[in-house]
Scaffold this motif. Sequence first.
Motif, PDB file in Angstrom:
ATOM      1  N   LEU A   1       0.825  -1.122   0.013  1.00  0.00           N
ATOM      2  CA  LEU A   1      -0.158   0.035   0.047  1.00  0.00           C
ATOM      3  C   LEU A   1       0.907   1.192  -0.012  1.00  0.00           C
ATOM      4  N   TYR A   2       2.323   1.220  -0.300  1.00  0.00           N
ATOM      5  CA  TYR A   2       2.886   2.243  -0.172  1.00  0.00           C
ATOM      6  C   TYR A   2       2.706   3.359  -1.347  1.00  0.00           C
ATOM      7  N   SER A   3       2.564   4.517  -0.904  1.00  0.00           N
ATOM      8  CA  SER A   3       2.765   5.637  -2.028  1.00  0.00           C
ATOM      9  C   SER A   3       4.064   5.465  -2.707  1.00  0.00           C
ATOM     10  N   ARG A   4       4.379   6.248  -3.661  1.00  0.00           N
ATOM     11  CA  ARG A   4       5.544   6.005  -4.127  1.00  0.00           C
ATOM     12  C   ARG A   4       6.104   7.288  -5.267  1.00  0.00           C
ATOM     13  N   ASP A   5       7.190   7.083  -5.333  1.00  0.00           N
ATOM     14  CA  ASP A   5       7.972   8.247  -6.512  1.00  0.00           C
ATOM     15  C   ASP A   5       7.342   9.522  -5.892  1.00  0.00           C
ATOM     16  N   VAL A   6       7.660   9.769  -4.825  1.00  0.00           N
ATOM     17  CA  VAL A   6       7.423  11.239  -4.286  1.00  0.00           C
ATOM     18  C   VAL A   6       8.466  12.128  -4.168  1.00  0.00           C
ATOM     19  N   TYR A   7       8.741  13.476  -4.514  1.00  0.00           N
ATOM     20  CA  TYR A   7       9.896  14.382  -4.172  1.00  0.00           C
ATOM     21  C   TYR A   7       8.927  15.501  -3.478  1.00  0.00           C
ATOM     22  N   ILE A   8       9.774  15.935  -2.197  1.00  0.00           N
ATOM     23  CA  ILE A   8       9.536  17.093  -1.457  1.00  0.00           C
ATOM     24  C   ILE A   8      10.620  17.748  -1.113  1.00  0.00           C
ATOM     25  N   GLY A   9      10.884  18.943  -1.751  1.00  0.00           N
ATOM     26  CA  GLY A   9      11.935  19.838  -1.777  1.00  0.00           C
ATOM     27  C   GLY A   9      11.914  21.206  -1.797  1.00  0.00           C
ATOM     28  N   HIS A  10      12.667  21.740  -1.130  1.00  0.00           N
ATOM     29  CA  HIS A  10      12.729  23.264  -1.064  1.00  0.00           C
ATOM     30  C   HIS A  10      11.806  24.012  -0.643  1.00  0.00           C
ATOM     31  N   ASN A  11      11.196  23.445   0.425  1.00  0.00           N
ATOM     32  CA  ASN A  11      10.084  24.253   1.278  1.00  0.00           C
ATOM     33  C   ASN A  11      10.684  24.901   2.512  1.00  0.00           C
ATOM     34  N   TYR A  12      10.034  25.931   2.776  1.00  0.00           N
ATOM     35  CA  TYR A  12      10.226  26.449   4.071  1.00  0.00           C
ATOM     36  C   TYR A  12       9.067  26.583   5.100  1.00  0.00           C
ATOM     37  N   ALA A  13       9.288  25.930   6.457  1.00  0.00           N
ATOM     38  CA  ALA A  13       8.257  25.744   7.433  1.00  0.00           C
ATOM     39  C   ALA A  13       8.727  26.681   8.651  1.00  0.00           C
ATOM     40  N   GLN A  14       7.781  27.275   9.296  1.00  0.00           N
ATOM     41  CA  GLN A  14       8.212  28.190  10.298  1.00  0.00           C
ATOM     42  C   GLN A  14       7.037  28.265  11.283  1.00  0.00           C
ATOM     43  N   SER A  15       7.410  27.970  12.613  1.00  0.00           N
ATOM     44  CA  SER A  15       6.323  27.961  13.552  1.00  0.00           C
ATOM     45  C   SER A  15       5.183  26.881  13.461  1.00  0.00           C
ATOM     46  N   ILE A  16       5.605  25.392  13.384  1.00  0.00           N
ATOM     47  CA  ILE A  16       4.776  24.500  13.250  1.00  0.00           C
ATOM     48  C   ILE A  16       4.196  23.896  14.523  1.00  0.00           C
ATOM     49  N   GLY A  17       2.891  23.501  14.479  1.00  0.00           N
ATOM     50  CA  GLY A  17       2.218  23.149  15.978  1.00  0.00           C
ATOM     51  C   GLY A  17       3.018  21.735  16.317  1.00  0.00           C
ATOM     52  N   GLN A  18       3.126  20.730  15.319  1.00  0.00           N
ATOM     53  CA  GLN A  18       3.641  19.523  15.690  1.00  0.00           C
ATOM     54  C   GLN A  18       4.772  19.273  14.951  1.00  0.00           C
ATOM     55  N   GLY A  19       4.956  18.068  14.359  1.00  0.00           N
ATOM     56  CA  GLY A  19       6.088  17.701  13.594  1.00  0.00           C
ATOM     57  C   GLY A  19       5.848  18.308  12.128  1.00  0.00           C
ATOM     58  N   ALA A  20       6.995  18.821  11.669  1.00  0.00           N
ATOM     59  CA  ALA A  20       6.707  19.975  10.536  1.00  0.00           C
ATOM     60  C   ALA A  20       6.533  19.046   9.249  1.00  0.00           C
ATOM     61  N   ILE A  21       7.317  18.006   8.836  1.00  0.00           N
ATOM     62  CA  ILE A  21       7.238  17.272   7.510  1.00  0.00           C
ATOM     63  C   ILE A  21       7.144  15.903   8.199  1.00  0.00           C
ATOM     64  N   GLN A  22       5.832  15.401   8.237  1.00  0.00           N
ATOM     65  CA  GLN A  22       5.722  14.126   8.785  1.00  0.00           C
ATOM     66  C   GLN A  22       5.260  13.087   7.683  1.00  0.00           C
ATOM     67  N   LEU A  23       6.091  12.278   7.406  1.00  0.00           N
ATOM     68  CA  LEU A  23       5.750  11.268   6.042  1.00  0.00           C
ATOM     69  C   LEU A  23       5.639   9.865   6.447  1.00  0.00           C
TER      70      LEU A  23
END
Length: 776
Positions: free
Chosen positions: A325-347
């Motif tokens: 059931l894996y999602s696949r072929d994913v790119y997450i790049g060059h993003n800026y995250a500030q003052s995030i309530g919980q985990g910023a990039i949760q994958l």
Amino acid sequence: MRPVDTGPPVIRTLYAGLVALLAALLVGSSVPQARAAAPPDHVSANAPTAAQQWPGNTPNRTGGKDYFIDATRGRDSAAGTSRATAWRTLAKANATTFQPGDRILLKAGEQWQDQQLWPKGSGSAGRPITISAYGEPSAGRPYIATNGKVPSPFNADGTKNPATVGLTGAVVLRNQQFWEINNVELSNDDDFATDITTGSYVRDGIMVSINADLLKSGEDSVMDHFRISDVYVHNLDGPSHWQKIHYGAVDFQVFGSKGYKAYGTGGYHFKDVRIENNTFENVELHAVQFAFNWFAADGADAGQYDENGKWHEGWEQLWVRTRDLYSRDVYIGHNYAQSIGQGAIQLADTKNMTVEYNEVNGYLKRYDAVSCALYLWAGADSVMQYNEVYGGPNNEYDGTPWDLEYTNFNVTYQFNYSHDNAAGWMAYMGNSSNSVARYNLSVNDNGVLVKNMLSTNYSPTYFTNNTFVYDGADLDYVHDETFLSRVYFLNNIFYNTSKTTETPWYRRTGALRQAVFSHNDYYEASGHHSTQEPADPRGSRADPRFVGDPADYVTGAGVRQIRKAAAHFALREDSPLIDAGRYNPHLGTEDFLGTHLYYGRAPDIGIAEARVGPQVTDPVDDDPVEEETDNRVDLALGRPVTASSTHPGANGTLTADKLTDGDLTTRWAAADDAAYPITLDVDFGANTAFDEVYLDEYTDSGTNPRVRSFELQRWDAGAGRWVTFASRDTGIGHDLTVTGFGSVTTSRLRVALTGQIATEQYTPTMTEIAVYRTGA
């Protein structure tokens, strides 16, 4: 330490500054619903340059129609297919089923308050449907401020409502594919002063979902091709406690109201996704959240045994792997995250994923539980690299920038820079295979460097060529729990800046029992080394002689210049750490600065390889560190074992032969109704002399040591009875070596478990019995 702030990575244009000043002068307190401030300087502000234009100002090259929406001058009764006949509201788009190649173009500088955008239809390969902007180049992004006007995803009884789950974004796509979203501004409830305390509210910026319950028979359950770029999401409030539904600025999720076994295999996932060049500020829970599947995954029925007989709770999601059931072929790049309530990039639940050049400035700001800044859970064949994380909390549990999480297979963290995170550097859970963390830089992550480890792994973990710079007076520990499986530390620098306190390595006796340290450098500014420092016969205690002063580490350069921070900790030409490391295939092929591995007689220690000596083009590991384990002969290895009680579960894998297989990841367990004493008899096949017995209990996140007392007995063939030669009433736990009984000769050894720890409910489970002749 004194970080060197080199300033913001991008200087806002003079034009943008004048626009902001003019806006401040013109906007009065009587103006309602003023738009948010411009994004931080880390990305473009509100408008492209004149040369770039908005995408909607250029021709549609995908063969579809363009539809225009103008919140001020548009009319929903108009055709919508030109600027002059633009629609007015998002509701008009929501009532339209778009065709492949169509574009939904929002007018720059316009706002849609209290509205949600959910256009219908799907694109096709090469002809995606696009949501973007048109209009004056100098105008700000089109702004959708949904203000929490979204349906609840829950029924009255707290269960998920298939009709509304996934409809909680300012922009929504459900069971749709081939979409591109760019150049829009979004918010969804900016009232952080009013605490959301019930389970009826979930907010998202962009919510893309697969709702398995709503897919018709034969419909495609794999959603393909998504592009989200140049989007600014801010002020997205939400409950500060767990809702059993993740939410965030960009959120990809799979929903189903039944247990996962009720759905098919090899589907229910996303593929070909790119999330890049976005800004996220003041959002809950996450900046980016990917593909966490909630198919009733938290109950007892959702758990399963793996091939080694290890039980995985449903939330560990081994079933994502076994059912593909894996999602696949994913790119997450060059993003800026500030003052995030919980985990910023949760994958989660994704394979073939690359996560790079993301910057996280503050996480776990408002959420009342644990998480980490950037991590993958239950994923495979993925890499996290060139990311920067700082401003993390002081958290007793996770709270670290990175996390080698449960049920990961072949996941690598490399070339990342973390600094000033009070909880530590890396959380480390277990139940994973081939986890690698290499060539990462950590400065002032003064909590626990490698935190937790709650379950055994399928294969060893490698921490290689990382550089840790910390204050020993502020550091909690290098490791706070007990390594349960083999962990290799190769070519790392442990640099303690404290002139008063040595490095605190662990808090539990035997914490490093499964850790092998080789060719690391241990530098103490005080000149005094801890008695806890691990044995490393070929290690070093030298000053690394970094290029830069460790006290003046680089901050503020921005993730695009992340190698500037790394270069500060490269080695000078006179460093004693050059050619002082050890090659292993898990080092990879290049260092943090992109230099080939390796030059000279051997790899260097730390994150940067010096170009000193001849280039070794095809390195060979002719001295495997994996062979440096205990080379003594285990006299019990492979010998048959008979147990008085064996648990019938785990598909019959919890058998006594696991006790002498030499593998600490396998185990035996007694049946729930076992009566004490529980006996484990090892048959040597002939008289065997020994003077040391090793015992190890199995533990994980829900399993504690259970044995309170035991006896070691030898078989007396002449008398035809068992004779006790050693006993303990202080338990077994991990890595118990029993000696002091002299030399015993017998053809059979019995380990008799005679008593259970009073606070434990279940019967014992053990991983190993080993027997040695030391000659002492």
